[in-house]
Write a protein that holds these residues in place. Structure first.
Motif, PDB file in Angstrom:
ATOM      1  N   ASN A   1       0.819  -1.205   0.000  1.00 39.40           N
ATOM      2  CA  ASN A   1       0.000   0.000   0.000  1.00 39.40           C
ATOM      3  C   ASN A   1       0.851   1.252   0.000  1.00 39.40           C
ATOM      4  OD1 ASN A   1      -3.188   0.108   0.433  1.00 39.40           O
ATOM      5  ND2 ASN A   1      -2.432  -1.881   1.139  1.00 39.40           N
ATOM      6  N   TYR A   2       1.947   1.217   0.743  1.00 44.15           N
ATOM      7  CA  TYR A   2       2.822   2.385   0.761  1.00 44.15           C
ATOM      8  C   TYR A   2       3.454   2.581  -0.611  1.00 44.15           C
ATOM      9  CZ  TYR A   2       5.780   5.968   2.784  1.00 44.15           C
ATOM     10  OH  TYR A   2       6.374   7.175   3.072  1.00 44.15           O
ATOM     11  N   GLY A   3       3.808   1.479  -1.269  1.00 42.39           N
ATOM     12  CA  GLY A   3       4.370   1.575  -2.611  1.00 42.39           C
ATOM     13  C   GLY A   3       3.381   2.116  -3.623  1.00 42.39           C
ATOM     14  N   MET A   4       2.087   1.893  -3.398  1.00 39.71           N
ATOM     15  CA  MET A   4       1.054   2.379  -4.315  1.00 39.71           C
ATOM     16  C   MET A   4       0.611   3.807  -4.005  1.00 39.71           C
ATOM     17  SD  MET A   4      -1.590  -0.788  -4.844  1.00 39.71           S
ATOM     18  CE  MET A   4      -1.289  -2.097  -6.021  1.00 39.71           C
ATOM     19  N   TYR A   5       0.455   4.104  -2.719  1.00 41.24           N
ATOM     20  CA  TYR A   5      -0.180   5.362  -2.323  1.00 41.24           C
ATOM     21  C   TYR A   5       0.725   6.319  -1.550  1.00 41.24           C
ATOM     22  CZ  TYR A   5      -4.621   3.040  -3.402  1.00 41.24           C
ATOM     23  OH  TYR A   5      -5.657   2.399  -4.035  1.00 41.24           O
TER      24      TYR A   5
ATOM     25  N   LEU B   1       3.981   2.321   8.822  1.00 43.05           N
ATOM     26  CA  LEU B   1       3.315   1.786   7.636  1.00 43.05           C
ATOM     27  C   LEU B   1       1.810   1.723   7.828  1.00 43.05           C
ATOM     28  CD1 LEU B   1       5.461  -1.255   6.425  1.00 43.05           C
ATOM     29  CD2 LEU B   1       5.018   0.849   5.173  1.00 43.05           C
ATOM     30  N   PHE B   2       1.391   1.275   8.992  1.00 44.50           N
ATOM     31  CA  PHE B   2      -0.036   1.087   9.264  1.00 44.50           C
ATOM     32  C   PHE B   2      -0.653   2.276   9.986  1.00 44.50           C
ATOM     33  CE2 PHE B   2       1.652  -3.207   8.770  1.00 44.50           C
ATOM     34  CZ  PHE B   2       0.712  -3.792   7.939  1.00 44.50           C
ATOM     35  N   ASN B   3       0.176   3.266  10.309  1.00 41.09           N
ATOM     36  CA  ASN B   3      -0.288   4.468  11.007  1.00 41.09           C
ATOM     37  C   ASN B   3      -0.944   4.124  12.340  1.00 41.09           C
ATOM     38  OD1 ASN B   3      -0.642   7.225  11.408  1.00 41.09           O
ATOM     39  ND2 ASN B   3      -2.612   7.283  10.343  1.00 41.09           N
ATOM     40  N   TYR B   4      -0.297   3.238  13.082  1.00 39.11           N
ATOM     41  CA  TYR B   4      -0.837   2.863  14.380  1.00 39.11           C
ATOM     42  C   TYR B   4      -0.393   3.813  15.495  1.00 39.11           C
ATOM     43  CZ  TYR B   4      -2.391  -1.552  12.360  1.00 39.11           C
ATOM     44  OH  TYR B   4      -3.029  -2.508  11.601  1.00 39.11           O
ATOM     45  N   VAL B   5       0.637   4.602  15.228  1.00 32.47           N
ATOM     46  CA  VAL B   5       1.059   5.624  16.184  1.00 32.47           C
ATOM     47  C   VAL B   5       1.404   6.872  15.395  1.00 32.47           C
ATOM     48  CG1 VAL B   5       1.921   4.031  17.938  1.00 32.47           C
ATOM     49  CG2 VAL B   5       3.431   4.758  16.113  1.00 32.47           C
TER      50      VAL B   5
END
Length: 987
Positions: A691-695, A976-980
């Motif tokens: 997802n990071y590679g795409m967006y 990556l997951f924006n958990y923090v």
């Protein structure tokens, strides 16, 4: 957790399978003779229509007819697996399975007389290598093996078997090895049965161990993948505890690292000669076939194989377990626990009681564990399932802890549920309910050719009489509640193995050296005489069939104007009803949260647990799910109960009561799920990094509510959101019989008042341009896995034909260019693929993707090999023609049926297509040339700029190789997951 097909009332279910409620079914075996004089067995009241033949040489042949599609699921099963590996050659059966794909003295060779001389040298060298103890001398012998193997490859032709199965239009070409079995698989177009039988008869006639050391390295890569799989390690530890003497616990299918390093080609030949004999094998064919003609063809192909005297070894017996046995496994993934009880074997009476106990405990909806642990959110998740093998079996219970919960607390909770079973703390109606539930699941399974064929080969492997299989569930119904309780009290004691999966470093990892294999020759331009003759055999052409969607999907409407699309179920009395809202989480971020929360709620009339039981009693399952742009509310089950099911669903929908305690636990579960998810390497690579590679920064994945935001939400708001969905525009899809009754039920129970609202605007997530970036995440693992991603142009329908052919030729399948180069020739990976991925929506971009998972010390070679392929496509005219023929035959044999008609049309409309475009694809591919494919490659693949996503162990990272691909950026998992927050990550 097992998926469950919900209970149907006994009378209704019996009507489904065509029986009278008061009629006692018998399952007598009948001996019959067909028109050609072949004898076969049938079983009275067998819903599968099995004909079981036994040829003169002992070969078992299982045949069943299903004409839903012009295909045949094929299995060739051998009663031999890792149980029978020599103790000094564990992993042998599995490695043999790989080698059976390498051809014979006719298949895969350009000059057998010359090739066999080199193969004998290689075999002798391996025996010498195995006996040698001095490491330096051993290495020198291996270098000689590598040298001779390169010379031998001048006469070998890689992947000829795979090329031939592909040319048939076969799908699912593969095999597997387990304790007592090795099974070879293909799904073929029905018109190619003759050629397939000829090919398989030749394949199993002779074992030739060509391209041996390169394939052995591929098995090492598979071994490494196992070392990176905590679940497999936990499973192996459990088996070790259950079976301290038996091969079930002492010989893994993959084998030990030491044995893989010291193979014996002589041992493999001996194993093949001993066990791969007709009286130890079965052929299973399920699909569009003619019984009499098919068995004659099978006999013509395999009847000439010679029967041999055969005795399987006597394996050790286990002493009873009298006290808990404790095992521990360490690894990077989240913690969990398993409790396992050893059972008797598959043909024992005990199997019936364990099967029934398992369903009472966990059926996915109304079981003891389902209601007391999962529904009440007492643990993160919990379930149980049985496994039955020839000599023994086991009933395993698994659980994962909530935040702050210990594994021992989960253990105690699981044992507590078993105690409830032993005390008989379940309703009297449950036994009949779960048996009927199992019957329905079995009915659905038997409608599927692959599932039915799997049931047949399992019966063969485990020496099960099909009559016993046919009556098994009826036998379960005879068990009383008291008998089950008595069994549970005698069986479930302190006789278990408990396995703790803890987070931490695994100190038992085996490091595998890079042997420095010289790439072998693939000889793509050559063909064996067998393949040349094979390709000249013409089968009766199979004509494709395409769907007229406007004719196949009918439409009506409810009294209040809701459009109902429907496809009639002509097979049975099952239905599915879907209320579709063309909005999702992109329209309202809380929608998915609210949809999932509903399953934990009750009403004034029913508690949440009672709702589950009411649906279970009724025999209708419901679902509420929200995706990015669609939300579905629906039911499935037996059509006679549609109205009552819909009434219950609408009651819940209209009257759900917010529950603060349930919501708090739900948020805790989400938070723990996030923590657990970021320990899974597959989730990190194919979700986080991809997802990071795409967006980049702005993706759906990162655009989430933090846990403190979730906690601040008033659950009343979520309930109101679900209830308000009814006020938005909606449409219905129904699959089943009696459409008028279904629409009438909607009119009665799905009340809509006033004008329906338009959807709120959807948030748009813009995709980033790709190129020059290497996004890397550190993870404690043996392999390094890489995903290459290049953004292309927006979706174009005209690309579908060329991309389908390109993927077959270049990037997917055992005979593809990428697989041959990366695995077959260079032994750099167990798994490698590349594809042109067409966008699912007309305005979205396509992507070029490639993947390779390899040992860290092979990373440089793997990167170079993959990038060379992605910029310079090898042109092999024969392979192109085979890929073209394969693609056309797959399209010709493909049938879109049942509810798939509607859902495939939904997918096409997303791409801006309003007809069955497979017809255009078929005609386009028919006329394509290698030059057309090359032009497609040059325009869409060559020279693309990639973002490269990498996951691996930092201490083993080959930074120099990665720098060739772009600027390296190490990515923290939380970020990556924006958990923090970003600030916290930087700290």
């Amino acid at each position: 957790m097992k998926q469950i097909k919900l209970l149907f009332a006994s009378l209704l279910f019996l009507s489904l399978i065509g029986c009278e409620n008061d009629k006692i079914k018998t399952y007598e075996v009948s001996n019959n003779t067909d028109a050609n004089g072949f004898s076969y067995e049938t079983v009275e009241n067998d819903p599968t229509g099995l004909r079981l033949y036994t040829l003169d040489n002992g070969l078992k042949v299982y045949l069943s007819k299903n004409s839903d599609e012009p295909k045949i699921q094929t299995y060739i099963a051998v009663r031999a697996g890792s149980n029978y590996d020599p103790k000094e050659s564990t992993g042998l059966a599995h490695y043999l399975e790989h080698m059976v794909f390498k051809g014979t003295h006719k298949i895969g060779t350009a000059d057998w007389e010359k090739e066999k001389v080199y193969l004998k040298k290689i075999s002798d060298l391996y025996e010498k290598h195995r006996a040698e103890k001095d490491p330096k001398k051993k290495l020198a012998i291996y270098k000689e093996i590598d040298k001779v193997s390169l010379e031998a490859s001048n006469y070998s032709i890689a992947n000829e078997y795979d090329k031939m199965t592909a040319s048939l239009g076969a799908t699912g070409t593969n095999a597997h090895t387990w304790f007592e079995e090795t099974v070879y698989k293909n799904k073929i177009p029905a018109n190619e049965l003759n050629k397939w039988l000829d090919l398989e008869a030749e394949r199993f006639s002779t074992l030739v161990l060509r391209l041996f050391h390169t394939e052995l390295e591929a098995v090492f890569e598979e071994f490494n993948r196992g070392q990176d799989n905590d679940f497999r390690k936990q499973y192996a530890a459990m088996l070790d505890g259950l079976f301290p003497n038996h091969p079930y616990g002492q010989q893994t299918t993959i084998g030990t690292g030491e044995h893989l390093k010291n193979p014996s080609m002589v041992d493999i030949h001996n194993y093949f000669d001993k066990y791969y004999v007709p009286n130890n094998m079965a052929i299973v064919l399920v699909g569009d076939l003619d019984f009499d003609a098919t068995i004659k063809k099978v006999n013509d192909a395999f009847g000439k194989f010679e029967k041999k005297e055969l005795a399987h070894p006597t394996l050790p017996k286990e002493e009873p377990i009298t006290a808990p046995i404790v095992k521990e496994v360490f690894g990077p993934t989240s913690e969990s626990i398993s409790i396992a009880y050893r059972t008797e074997g598959i043909n024992s009476e005990q199997k019936k009681f364990v099967t029934l106990a398992d369903m009472i405990l966990a059926n996915g909806n109304a079981g003891i564990i389902d209601l007391n642990l999962n529904q009440k959110q007492v643990v993160q998740r919990a379930s149980c399932s049985p496994t039955f093998l020839n000599d023994y079996g086991f009933h395993s219970f698994t659980g994962a802890p909530k935040a702050g919960q210990t594994l021992d607390e989960v253990k105690d909770l699981l044992l507590e549920q078993i105690e409830r079973l032993k005390k008989g703390e379940f309703e009297d109606w449950m036994i009949e309910a779960v048996v009927n539930d199992l019957k329905l699941s079995q009915t659905r399974q038997y409608e599927n050719n692959t599932a039915l064929a799997s049931a047949y080969f399992n019966a063969f492997i485990h020496h099960e009489d099909w009559s016993d299989k046919a009556k098994f569930l009826d036998d379960l119904k005879k068990i009383s509640k008291q008998e089950l309780v008595d069994f549970a009290n005698n069986f479930y004691k302190d006789n278990y193995v408990i396995t703790y999966k803890r987070k931490g470093e695994d100190k038992n990892i085996v490091k595998v050296k890079n042997p420095g294999i010289t790439p072998v020759n693939l000889n793509r331009g050559k063909s064996s005489d067998y393949l040349t003759a094979f390709n000249k055999i013409e089968s009766e052409p199979l004509q494709p069939k395409f769907v007229d969607y406007k004719e196949a999907i009918k439409e009506t409407s409810t009294d209040n104007g809701i459009k109902v699309s429907y496809v009639e179920n002509e097979l049975n009395d099952l239905f599915s009803l879907n209320i579709i809202f063309d909005m999702g989480s992109d329209n309202d971020k809380k929608l998915s949260l609210a949809a999932n929360y509903l399953s934990y709620l009750g009403t004034e009339k029913y508690t949440a647990e009672e709702i589950k039981k009411e649906f279970y009693k009724l025999g209708v399952s419901y679902f509420v799910s929200a995706g990015n742009d669609k939300t579905y509310v629906g039911l499935s089950g037996l059509k006679e109960n549609l109205a009552k099911g819909l009434e219950l669903l609408e009651h819940l929908w209209d009257n759900a009561k917010a529950d603060q305690d349930a919501y708090d636990k739900y948020v805790d579960q989400i938070a723990k799920g996030r923590v657990d998810g970021k320990t899974q390497k597959g989730n990190i690579l194919f979700n986080g990094l991809m997802n990071y590679g795409m967006y980049g920064e702005n993706s759906r994945l990162r655009d989430i509510m933090q846990v403190d935001e979730l906690k601040a939400i008033n659950p009343e708001e979520l309930v109101a959101l679900v209830k308000d969905m009814k006020n938005y525009k909606q449409r219905v899809f129904y699959y089943g019989k009696d459409v008028d009754a279904a629409v009438a039920s909607l009119d009665t129970h799905h009340k809509i008042y006033g004008d329906l609202k338009e959807y709120p605007p959807a948030k748009v997530y813009k995709r980033t341009e790709t190129g020059g970036n290497v996004f890397y995440t550190n993870y404690d693992m043996v392999q390094t896995e890489m995903l290459f991603l290049a953004k292309g142009e927006p979706f174009k329908p005209e690309n579908l034909a060329a991309s389908t052919l390109f993927n077959t030729y270049f990037g997917s399948g055992l005979s593809s260019i990428v697989f041959q180069e990366i695995r077959e020739s260079k032994s750099l990976a167990y798994s490698a693929f590349a594809s042109f991925s067409n966008a699912a929506k007309k305005d979205d971009p396509n992507y070029v993707m490639a993947y390779v998972g390899t040992q860290a010390n092979k990373l440089s070679q793997a990167v170079d090999a993959m990038m060379e392929l992605m910029n310079n496509m090898p042109e092999a005219e024969k392979q192109f023609n085979a890929a073209k023929e394969s693609t056309l035959k797959k399209l010709a044999a493909q049938r879109i049926t049942k509810s798939g008609i509607f859902w495939s049309y939904e997918a096409l409309k997303q791409r801006g297509i309003d007809n069955d475009n497979r017809e255009e694809m078929y005609n386009t591919i028919k006329n394509m040339t290698m030059e057309d494919l090359k032009n497609f490659f040059n325009k869409n693949i060559q020279g693309q700029s990639y973002n490269v996503m990498v996951i691996g162990n930092k201490k083993d990272l080959d930074v120099k190789s990665l720098k060739k691909l772009g600027k390296i950026k190490e990515m923290d998992v939380d970020y990556l997951f924006n958990y923090v927050s970003e600030e916290k990550v930087k700290q």
